[in-house]
Design an enzyme around this catalytic site. Structure first.
Site, mmCIF file in Angstrom:
data_model
loop_
_atom_site.group_PDB
_atom_site.id
_atom_site.type_symbol
_atom_site.label_atom_id
_atom_site.label_comp_id
_atom_site.label_asym_id
_atom_site.label_seq_id
_atom_site.Cartn_x
_atom_site.Cartn_y
_atom_site.Cartn_z
ATOM 1 N N GLY A 18 0.779 -1.236 0.000
ATOM 2 C CA GLY A 18 0.000 0.000 0.000
ATOM 3 C C GLY A 18 0.807 1.280 0.000
ATOM 4 C CB ALA A 19 4.423 2.043 0.246
ATOM 5 N N GLY A 20 2.771 2.605 -2.336
ATOM 6 C CA GLY A 20 2.571 3.332 -3.586
ATOM 7 C C GLY A 20 1.186 3.950 -3.660
ATOM 8 C CG ASP A 21 -2.076 1.433 -3.647
ATOM 9 O OD1 ASP A 21 -1.794 1.611 -4.839
ATOM 10 O OD2 ASP A 21 -2.279 0.311 -3.156
#
Length: 348
Positions: A282-285
């Site tokens: 979820g870091a990119g999101d």
């Protein structure tokens, strides 16, 4: 850490829980998949070695929708889940996070997608998907909430919804509606090779809609894949092979190192915020949601490098906070948490 329990309960939710968008003037509509991630309760083990799994809501477009809402923005999600307990749990979670879920549809014949996500010792992920087919792949064009799409200031999507029909046609139709309505089109390919029939199909599918986006975010690995092995750090490669005439902003994320940005007028790099990663899911999101929350209220970001850099530092902070907890949606930060993190950085 906010635990997602069997009841779909959450912590730190917005006060308004009707699931409707409060301010449609800056509405971010996210299109695509919503699923259940099963994450091992301990890191650094294979799926077979995991003693137990914790379930978390996931799916990149849904993560972004929740991320925008957590940052006090206005967001909606369009996609399909199974008419099963997991599907209704996911719809309820979006509603609890104040994401407009009126564009969701429920499939009576296919199940909600599942993904088992292993966490290696370094916090990186490996995936095992159960989609044979899953409900998200079966969204039809006739099921689109056209009025909701037309309200979007930003229409955000990935590439997983391009893999199979009928969802592919629904995706293309939704993009056309949004573009015609004046929305900013935001594209994060979010490459998941195991879901595509082949590498060739993945590259072709991802690039098939490349020239329609106003904003594209890619990772270093995705650059290498999409260019056939070229150096992701070479600005000439990025501009020649990935920047298209209609593109307003191309972003390259570099994990903990930060991100690079490219427009027709300027380019540069914004450093990341160093943290000890627990789970990069979820870091990119989170990064995307941080940027889109800024862009929704300031559409001229593309043209002002100073304001763009400030927005990208904010987005980097969103990503860095997210990797300090397990799961995607449960780890997405509040606006105050991001501002506090940025204050600490500026003071150090």
């Amino acid at each position: 850490m906010a635990e997602i329990l069997a009841t779909g309960g959450t912590e730190d939710l917005p006060a308004n829980k009707n699931g409707k968008s409060a301010n449609n003037n800056s509405l971010v509509v996210c299109f695509g998949e919503l699923l259940i991630d099963f994450v091992p309760t301990v890191a650094g083990v294979s799926l077979a070695e995991a003693p137990a799994f914790k379930k978390s809501p996931g799916g990149a477009p849904a993560n972004v929708a929740v991320g925008v809402s957590r940052l006090e923005g206005s967001s909606a999600f369009i996609g399909k889940v199974g008419d099963d307990e997991f599907g209704h749990m996911l719809a309820d979670i979006l509603k609890q996070y104040n994401v407009d879920n009126s564009g969701m549809r429920f499939d009576h014949d296919a199940r909600t997608a599942l993904a088992f996500v292993t966490l290696r010792a370094d916090g990186e992920r490996e995936f095992l998907f159960f989609r044979h087919p899953s409900a998200d792949m079966r969204l039809h064009e006739s099921e689109l909430d056209v009025n909701l799409i037309k309200q979007a200031k930003i229409f955000h999507y990935g590439s997983i919804s391009l893999i199979a029909e009928p969802c592919k046609s629904a995706h293309l139709a939704a993009m056309k509606i949004a573009k015609t309505s004046g929305s900013i089109l935001s594209y994060d390919p979010n490459l998941r090779l195991p879901l595509w029939p082949s590498e060739v199909a993945a590259r072709k599918g991802i690039m098939s809609i490349w020239d329609q986006a106003d904003l594209i975010k890619v990772s270093e690995d995705e650059i290498t894949f999409l260019t056939g092995g070229d150096d992701p750090y070479d600005d000439n490669v990025v501009m020649k092979k990935l920047f298209h005439p209609n593109l307003k902003l191309l972003l390259v994320t570099e994990g903990s190192k930060g991100c690079r940005y490219y427009t027709k007028a300027f380019k540069g790099r914004v450093p990341g915020i160093k943290v000890k990663p627990v789970d990069t899911t979820g870091a990119g999101d989170a990064f995307v949601s941080g940027l889109l929350s800024c862009l929704a209220s300031d559409p001229q970001l593309f043209q002002d490098e100073k304001r763009l850099r400030e927005a990208l530092l904010f987005a980097n902070a969103c990503g860095s906070i997210t990797v300090t907890e397990r799961g995607a949606i449960p780890a997405l930060p509040t606006r105050q948490a991001v501002l506090d993190a940025l204050t600490k950085v500026s003071a150090s």
